[in-house]
Design an enzyme around this catalytic site. Structure first.
Site, short mmCIF file in Angstrom:
data_model
loop_
_atom_site.label_atom_id
_atom_site.label_comp_id
_atom_site.label_asym_id
_atom_site.label_seq_id
_atom_site.Cartn_x
_atom_site.Cartn_y
_atom_site.Cartn_z
N LYS A 204 9.11 -3.62 -0.73
CA LYS A 204 7.66 -3.43 -0.88
C LYS A 204 6.91 -4.75 -0.92
CE LYS A 204 7.62 1.24 -2.68
NZ LYS A 204 7.39 2.17 -3.80
N ARG A 238 15.67 3.66 -5.57
CA ARG A 238 15.41 4.13 -4.21
C ARG A 238 15.39 2.90 -3.31
NH1 ARG A 238 10.98 4.70 -0.88
NH2 ARG A 238 10.83 6.62 0.33
C1 PT1 Z 1 8.61 5.45 -4.70
C2 PT1 Z 1 8.32 5.76 -3.34
C3 PT1 Z 1 8.51 7.11 -2.94
N1 PT1 Z 1 7.84 4.85 -2.44
C4 PT1 Z 1 9.24 7.67 -5.10
N2 PT1 Z 1 8.98 8.04 -3.82
C5 PT1 Z 1 7.57 5.24 -1.20
N3 PT1 Z 1 9.69 8.59 -5.98
C6 PT1 Z 1 7.76 6.57 -0.79
C7 PT1 Z 1 4.15 -1.66 -0.44
O1 PT1 Z 1 3.49 -2.10 -1.39
O2 PT1 Z 1 8.45 4.23 -5.18
N4 PT1 Z 1 9.06 6.39 -5.55
N5 PT1 Z 1 8.23 7.47 -1.67
C8 PT1 Z 1 7.02 4.21 -0.21
N6 PT1 Z 1 5.72 3.79 -0.60
C9 PT1 Z 1 5.29 2.48 -0.50
C10 PT1 Z 1 4.36 1.99 -1.42
C11 PT1 Z 1 5.82 1.63 0.46
C12 PT1 Z 1 3.99 0.66 -1.40
C13 PT1 Z 1 5.44 0.29 0.51
C14 PT1 Z 1 4.53 -0.21 -0.44
O3 PT1 Z 1 4.59 -2.38 0.47
#
Ligand code: PT1
Length: 261
Positions: A204, A238
Site C-alpha cells: 500500500k 492479507r
Molecule cells: C484491507 C483491504 C481489503 N485492502 C480487507 N480487505 C484492500 N479486509 C482490499 C493504498 O493506500 O486492508 N482489508 N480489500 C485494498 N485496498 C487498498 C487501500 C489498496 C489502499 C491500496 C491502498 O495504496
C-alpha cells in the site's frame, strides 16, 4: 491470506477465460506456497476507484471460486460489497465474506447472517472514491476500535455468531500516513474487541510514501509491516507475497513460542 487479482489485464485483450486462467494459476502458486486463505475480489477498492456492476463482478469471481474449489480445500474469502455476490460466492464454495463496508450496505448483514459463514468487518472512513481527500480523526485508534465494536454488535444482533467475526482496521481506507502509523503501532489494543484481527498493508501507499518507492518495489517494506503486525498479536495478514511473508512469520512464531528460562 493471499490476494488474488481478477481484474482484466489492460495489457492483454485475452478476454475472460485468460483472466480466470491466470488468476487460477496465481491461486495454485499461493496454495503451493502454503497460503491459508485466498481473498478473491472482483471490484477494485483502492483509493479513487469506481464501481463495477454485479454481472461483471460475478463473471470475474464465481467461475474462479468454483475452479479453486474443484481442486483444493483452501479457505476462500470473497471481497465484495454486493449481497448477490456474497450469496453466489458462498454457493460456489467461499467460506468467508470480506467486507470493506463492514456489512453496512442494504441487506448485507441479513444476507451474511443467513449464509452462516465467517465475516471480516473492516473500518473505512468515507467511500473508496473520496476517502483519501481529507481523512480526519480526533483520536484515530479509539475511533476505529469504537466503530468496530459497534459493527460487531450490529452483526451479532443480525444473527451472526461472535465466533464467526473477524475485524480489520482498514489500512489506507480514509487514513493519512500518520493515521496508518498510529494504527499499526497500536494494534495490540484491538485485542480488547475479543475477536480475531486481520490487517492488509501489503504494497500500500503508506509503504510507498515511507520508502519513496513504486508498488513493485515494496516487498521488504510489506514484509516488515507483516512482522510488526504479527508481533503485536494480529491473527491474519492479507498479502500479495505469500512465500516471502510466511518465512518472516515463521521467525515471529519461533520467537513467540520460545520458553524464557
Ligand atoms: C484491507 C483491504 C481489503 N485492502 C480487507 N480487505 C484492500 N479486509 C482490499 C493504498 O493506500 O486492508 N482489508 N480489500 C485494498 N485496498 C487498498 C487501500 C489498496 C489502499 C491500496 C491502498 O495504496
Amino acid at each position: 491470506m493471499g490476494v488474488i487479482n481478477t481484474t482484466p489485464d489492460s495489457f492483454s485483450d485475452g478476454g475472460r477465460f485468460d483472466t480466470t486462467e491466470k488468476a487460477l494459476q496465481h491461486a495454485r502458486q499461493m496454495i503451493d506456497d502454503g497460503v491459508d486463505i485466498l481473498d478473491i475480489g472482483g471490484e477494485s477498492t483502492r483509493p479513487g476507484s469506481g464501481n463495477v456492476d454485479a454481472s461483471e463482478e460475478l463473471a470475474r469471481t464465481i467461475p474462479l471460486i468454483q475452479a479453486i474449489r474443484e481442486e483444493s480445500d483452501v479457505q476462500i474469502s470473497i471481497d465484495t460489497n454486493k449481497p448477490v455476490v456474497m450469496q453466489q460466492a458462498v454457493a460456489a464454495g467461499a467460506n468467508l465474506i470480506n467486507s470493506i463496508w463492514a456489512l453496512r450496505q442494504e441487506n448485507a448483514l441479513e444476507v451474511a447472517a443467513k449464509l452462516g459463514v465467517t465475516v471480516c468487518l473492516m473500518h473505512m472512513q468515507g467511500t473508496p472514491e473520496t476517502m483519501q481527500q481529507n481523512p480526519c480523526y480526533d483520536d484515530v485508534v479509539s475511533e476505529v476500535i469504537e466503530f468496530l465494536q459497534q459493527r460487531i454488535e450490529a452483526a451479532v444482533d443480525a444473527g451472526i455468531a461472535r465466533e464467526n467475526i473477524i475485524v480489520d482496521p482498514g489500512f489506507g481506507f480514509g487514513k493519512t500516513l500518520q493515521h496508518n502509523l498510529l494504527l499499526l503501532k497500536s494494534l495490540a489494543q484491538f485485542e480488547s474487541l475479543g475477536v480475531p484481527l486481520m490487517v492488509g498493508i501489503s504494497r500500500k501507499s503508506m509503504i510507498g510514501t515511507i520508502l519513496g518507492k513504486p508498488v513493485e518495489q515494496r516487498l521488504y517494506g510489506s514484509i516488515s509491516t507483516a512482522v510488526i503486525a504479527a508481533m503485536l498479536g494480529v491473527d491474519i495478514v492479507r498479502v500479495h507475497d505469500v512465500a516471502q511473508t510466511l518465512d518472516a512469520l515463521a521467525i515471529v512464531d519461533a520467537v513467540n513460542g520460545v520458553k524464557v528460562q
